[in-house]
Design a protein around this motif. Structure first.
Motif, PDB file in Angstrom:
ATOM      1  N   HIS A 181      42.914  40.513  41.495  1.00 15.60           N
ATOM      2  CA  HIS A 181      42.813  41.775  42.249  1.00 15.60           C
ATOM      3  C   HIS A 181      41.485  42.437  42.359  1.00 15.60           C
ATOM      4  O   HIS A 181      40.555  42.755  41.452  1.00 15.60           O
ATOM      5  CB  HIS A 181      43.705  42.800  41.384  1.00 15.60           C
ATOM      6  CG  HIS A 181      45.267  42.469  41.106  1.00 15.60           C
ATOM      7  ND1 HIS A 181      45.956  42.722  42.096  1.00 15.60           N
ATOM      8  CD2 HIS A 181      45.884  41.862  40.114  1.00 15.60           C
ATOM      9  CE1 HIS A 181      47.409  42.049  41.819  1.00 15.60           C
ATOM     10  NE2 HIS A 181      47.385  41.823  40.371  1.00 15.60           N
TER      11      HIS A 181
ATOM     12  N   ASP B 187      41.073  44.857  44.242  1.00  9.40           N
ATOM     13  CA  ASP B 187      41.441  46.299  44.031  1.00  9.40           C
ATOM     14  C   ASP B 187      41.319  46.757  42.434  1.00  9.40           C
ATOM     15  O   ASP B 187      42.415  46.417  41.919  1.00  9.40           O
ATOM     16  CB  ASP B 187      42.350  46.767  45.080  1.00  9.40           C
ATOM     17  CG  ASP B 187      42.597  48.354  45.209  1.00  9.40           C
ATOM     18  OD1 ASP B 187      42.318  48.717  46.084  1.00  9.40           O
ATOM     19  OD2 ASP B 187      43.309  48.867  44.012  1.00  9.40           O
ATOM     20  N   ASP B 188      40.860  47.685  42.092  1.00 11.14           N
ATOM     21  CA  ASP B 188      40.719  48.256  40.787  1.00 11.14           C
ATOM     22  C   ASP B 188      42.183  48.660  40.380  1.00 11.14           C
ATOM     23  O   ASP B 188      42.539  48.598  39.378  1.00 11.14           O
ATOM     24  CB  ASP B 188      39.751  49.265  40.581  1.00 11.14           C
ATOM     25  CG  ASP B 188      38.201  48.513  40.510  1.00 11.14           C
ATOM     26  OD1 ASP B 188      38.309  47.247  40.381  1.00 11.14           O
ATOM     27  OD2 ASP B 188      37.221  49.211  40.469  1.00 11.14           O
ATOM     28  N   LYS B 189      42.649  49.522  41.280  1.00 14.83           N
ATOM     29  CA  LYS B 189      44.031  50.365  41.054  1.00 14.83           C
ATOM     30  C   LYS B 189      44.981  49.186  40.810  1.00 14.83           C
ATOM     31  O   LYS B 189      46.046  49.089  39.715  1.00 14.83           O
ATOM     32  CB  LYS B 189      44.376  51.302  42.282  1.00 14.83           C
ATOM     33  CG  LYS B 189      45.442  52.187  41.672  1.00 14.83           C
ATOM     34  CD  LYS B 189      45.827  53.239  42.911  1.00 14.83           C
ATOM     35  CE  LYS B 189      47.180  53.953  42.439  1.00 14.83           C
ATOM     36  NZ  LYS B 189      47.524  54.789  43.581  1.00 14.83           N
ATOM     37  N   ASN B 190      45.095  48.160  41.681  1.00 16.00           N
ATOM     38  CA  ASN B 190      46.222  47.257  41.640  1.00 16.00           C
ATOM     39  C   ASN B 190      46.050  46.288  40.128  1.00 16.00           C
ATOM     40  O   ASN B 190      46.931  46.029  39.436  1.00 16.00           O
ATOM     41  CB  ASN B 190      45.922  46.284  42.786  1.00 16.00           C
ATOM     42  CG  ASN B 190      46.346  46.912  43.975  1.00 16.00           C
ATOM     43  OD1 ASN B 190      47.093  48.165  44.033  1.00 16.00           O
ATOM     44  ND2 ASN B 190      45.976  46.297  45.081  1.00 16.00           N
ATOM     45  N   TYR B 191      44.589  46.238  39.862  1.00 19.41           N
ATOM     46  CA  TYR B 191      44.441  45.464  38.840  1.00 19.41           C
ATOM     47  C   TYR B 191      44.659  46.091  37.447  1.00 19.41           C
ATOM     48  O   TYR B 191      45.354  45.823  36.504  1.00 19.41           O
ATOM     49  CB  TYR B 191      42.789  45.116  38.576  1.00 19.41           C
ATOM     50  CG  TYR B 191      42.404  45.095  37.237  1.00 19.41           C
ATOM     51  CD1 TYR B 191      42.574  43.759  36.366  1.00 19.41           C
ATOM     52  CD2 TYR B 191      41.437  45.869  36.616  1.00 19.41           C
ATOM     53  CE1 TYR B 191      42.042  43.567  35.374  1.00 19.41           C
ATOM     54  CE2 TYR B 191      41.045  45.384  35.245  1.00 19.41           C
ATOM     55  CZ  TYR B 191      41.587  44.327  34.498  1.00 19.41           C
ATOM     56  OH  TYR B 191      41.074  44.109  33.453  1.00 19.41           O
TER      57      TYR B 191
ATOM     58  N   GLU C  27      47.280  48.565  37.431  1.00 22.33           N
ATOM     59  CA  GLU C  27      48.664  48.569  37.119  1.00 22.33           C
ATOM     60  C   GLU C  27      49.131  47.126  36.692  1.00 22.33           C
ATOM     61  O   GLU C  27      50.127  47.073  36.011  1.00 22.33           O
ATOM     62  CB  GLU C  27      49.075  48.829  38.371  1.00 22.33           C
ATOM     63  CG  GLU C  27      48.807  50.432  38.967  1.00 22.33           C
ATOM     64  CD  GLU C  27      49.422  50.561  40.455  1.00 22.33           C
ATOM     65  OE1 GLU C  27      49.940  49.816  41.061  1.00 22.33           O
ATOM     66  OE2 GLU C  27      49.328  51.779  40.704  1.00 22.33           O
ATOM     67  N   ALA C  28      48.609  46.030  37.189  1.00 22.80           N
ATOM     68  CA  ALA C  28      49.078  44.828  36.720  1.00 22.80           C
ATOM     69  C   ALA C  28      48.912  44.668  35.216  1.00 22.80           C
ATOM     70  O   ALA C  28      49.588  44.070  34.397  1.00 22.80           O
ATOM     71  CB  ALA C  28      48.134  43.732  37.543  1.00 22.80           C
TER      72      ALA C  28
ATOM     73  N   ASP D 115      43.783  49.631  50.476  1.00 20.00           N
ATOM     74  CA  ASP D 115      44.143  48.617  49.554  1.00 20.00           C
ATOM     75  C   ASP D 115      43.091  47.468  49.609  1.00 20.00           C
ATOM     76  O   ASP D 115      42.828  46.723  50.611  1.00 20.00           O
ATOM     77  CB  ASP D 115      45.408  48.098  49.441  1.00 20.00           C
ATOM     78  CG  ASP D 115      45.855  47.234  48.563  1.00 20.00           C
ATOM     79  OD1 ASP D 115      45.099  46.628  47.874  1.00 20.00           O
ATOM     80  OD2 ASP D 115      47.223  47.170  48.218  1.00 20.00           O
TER      81      ASP D 115
ATOM     82  N   ASP E 259      42.711  44.922  48.007  1.00 23.32           N
ATOM     83  CA  ASP E 259      43.313  43.340  47.856  1.00 23.32           C
ATOM     84  C   ASP E 259      43.697  42.838  49.411  1.00 23.32           C
ATOM     85  O   ASP E 259      43.718  41.728  49.564  1.00 23.32           O
ATOM     86  CB  ASP E 259      44.713  43.470  47.165  1.00 23.32           C
ATOM     87  CG  ASP E 259      44.007  43.471  45.590  1.00 23.32           C
ATOM     88  OD1 ASP E 259      42.803  43.060  45.247  1.00 23.32           O
ATOM     89  OD2 ASP E 259      44.978  43.673  44.684  1.00 23.32           O
TER      90      ASP E 259
ATOM     91  N   ASP F 278      35.932  53.597  46.586  1.00 20.64           N
ATOM     92  CA  ASP F 278      37.230  53.932  47.096  1.00 20.64           C
ATOM     93  C   ASP F 278      36.844  54.359  48.293  1.00 20.64           C
ATOM     94  O   ASP F 278      36.224  55.284  48.692  1.00 20.64           O
ATOM     95  CB  ASP F 278      37.854  54.701  46.064  1.00 20.64           C
ATOM     96  CG  ASP F 278      38.274  53.970  44.875  1.00 20.64           C
ATOM     97  OD1 ASP F 278      38.239  52.876  44.594  1.00 20.64           O
ATOM     98  OD2 ASP F 278      38.054  54.909  43.645  1.00 20.64           O
TER      99      ASP F 278
END
Length: 492
Positions: A291, A293-297, A299-300, A351, A353, A378
């Motif tokens: 990821h 993208d920090d937010k996706n990371y 959340e994962a 996003d 990613d 961002d």
């Protein structure tokens, strides 16, 4: 006038007289008696070399057999003389307690102290030895074995015969229950007691690794271009675990009296707990690489932790990254909170990613800062795509770089060492220290440095000898035992 044929015998007589006089004047204090445990790991202290080398070896082996089979510790001390203001009992008693002969919990020690010049011997027993070897029995053994040989100046035979007589009592099968009543014998755990828990621990942790690996296979292949700030500590930690394991195995192999085989399940559990921690960190590192993208990371990672909370039981060390992530939650909530455009409508976050390069919003310099992990950007865009806002956040290597005076991006590295000539075993190397911008390539020369010539490692070979003892079961120290004054003594 002395004739020539009388001079040589007279000189020899004077020499022998002075030699004996000097020897007679050697009066040891307790602190001066060499501790055999600290000088080769044996059981015999013979600073005046009254005993023969073969006898010392035989005595050490006999006592080592006692300790192996019953856990009793026996020390033999032979000196010419000791401090004159003390009696043999007082001296031997102080020596026994100073060294701590025998087990601390069982006090199963025995000291045989001999003074050649005073023609004195003294047995000192620990409180746990008195029941099997009472004073009367020790007195009888000394009168039958030690005293007759000592009167013939045969100290080797006297001590060896005395120890053999003690062994007949200590090692006698029918005295086993009596010995167990007073001693704490070295109990050998069965193979099942050691290896069944070890196998169970291995099976459990292999199951843990299998579950993590099964989830890892479902992940997309990580992007090798994406850096992870977990990689360096993970590699360092794995190297530490590897060498710690090798060191532990070495210690177990060469310090068996101190580290027992029964400790193997505990050591194995500790190693595997650390291994699970690093396995967890490897998984988190892969999520970071997948990821951009920090937010996706984040959340994962959150989803993985919620699904695999039980890993904390397998490795409590995982609590540390979980606590750190908990403290950073407020910062992340602020970062990813929606912002409004000029019409007071919520904007949409790009996003990263999907749009890794951040085009067309980020400049090449800003993207370089992201690659170097000095800043995270961002990008927020309005619903009608007419407005966008870029927010800047310090990243992992923010403090490692400065703002470049030329391009004004945080890509300027101070004191960067560039090797211009590699050092070899025959000549020195050379490197230059520079300040350099990774983006605009602005370079400022600081100084030249000399790299030291390589040196071949020389392994120093050291030979270890047993200093007169062939016993391999002797530990490097006594057990911390004490005596309440039991024992017997006499003269010859």
């Amino acid at each position: 006038m002395l004739t020539k044929h009388l001079i040589k015998p007279l000189i020899l007589f004077i020499f022998l007289f002075l030699g004996n006089f000097v020897i007679a004047q050697t009066a040891y204090k307790v602190k001066d008696i060499p501790d055999p445990k600290k000088n080769g790991g044996g059981y015999v202290s013979d600073p005046d070399q009254i005993l023969g080398a073969d006898a010392v070896t035989q005595i050490n082996n006999t006592i080592a057999d006692f300790e192996l089979k019953t856990n009793v510790q026996v020390a033999v001390v032979v000196v010419n003389d000791f401090e004159h203001d003390k009696e043999d009992f007082d001296f031997a008693y102080e020596l026994f307690n100073t060294w701590g002969i025998g087990s601390k919990t069982s006090n199963n020690g025995l000291l045989l102290f001999i003074s050649k010049e005073r023609r004195k011997y003294r047995f000192i027993t620990g409180t746990g030895t008195e029941g099997v070897l009472p004073d009367v029995k020790l007195k009888h053994i000394a009168e039958q074995n030690l005293i007759p040989a000592f009167r013939e100046n045969d100290y080797d035979t006297g001590i060896i015969n005395t120890l053999n007589a003690l062994g007949e009592i200590i090692l006698k099968p029918e005295n086993k229950s009596e010995l167990n009543q007073f001693f704490t014998p070295k109990t050998q755990k069965s193979v099942g007691d050691i290896w069944l828990p070890a196998i169970a621990i291995l099976a459990a942790f292999f199951g843990v690794f299998g579950l993590i690996n099964r989830q890892a296979k479902k992940l997309p292949k990580p992007d090798p271009k994406i850096k992870s700030n977990y990689e360096k500590p993970i590699i360092t930690g794995c190297v530490f675990v590897f060498f710690s394991t090798i060191f532990t195995i070495f210690i177990i192999g060469f310090s068996a009296p101190k580290l027992k085989l029964s400790y193997i399940p505990y050591i194995l559990f500790g190693v595997l707990v650390i291994s699970v921690f690093f396995k967890y960190m490897f998984y988190i590192s892969n999520l970071r690489k997948i990821h951009n993208d920090d937010k996706n990371y984040l959340e994962a990672v959150k989803a993985f932790n919620q699904k695999n909370w039980w890993l904390v039981i397998a490795s409590p060390l995982i609590l540390f990254p979980l606590i750190i992530r908990l403290f950073n939650r407020s910062k992340n909530n602020e970062r990813f909170q929606s912002i409004l455009d000029s019409r007071n409508q919520e904007m949409i976050r790009i996003d990263r990613d999907i749009n890794i390069e951040g085009k067309p919003f980020l400049s090449d310099g800003q993207r370089k800062e992201e690659v170097l992990l000095t800043y995270d950007y961002d990008i927020w865009q309005s619903v009608d795509h007419k407005e966008h806002i870029i927010k800047q956040w310090p990243a992992e290597t923010y403090n490692d770089y400065l703002e470049c005076p030329e391009c004004h991006f945080r890509t300027y590295k101070l004191n960067k060492q560039i090797t211009t000539r590699t050092a070899t075993y025959s000549h020195e190397g050379q490197a230059k220290i520079i300040n350099e911008c990774s983006f605009c390539k602005k370079t400022e020369f600081i100084r030249w440095v000399t790299l030291a010539m390589l040196v071949e490692s020389k392994s120093s070979s050291s030979s270890s000898s047993s200093s007169g003892s062939s016993s391999s079961s002797s530990s490097s120290s006594w057990g911390g035992g004490s005596s309440s004054g039991g024992g017997t003594g006499g003269s010859w």
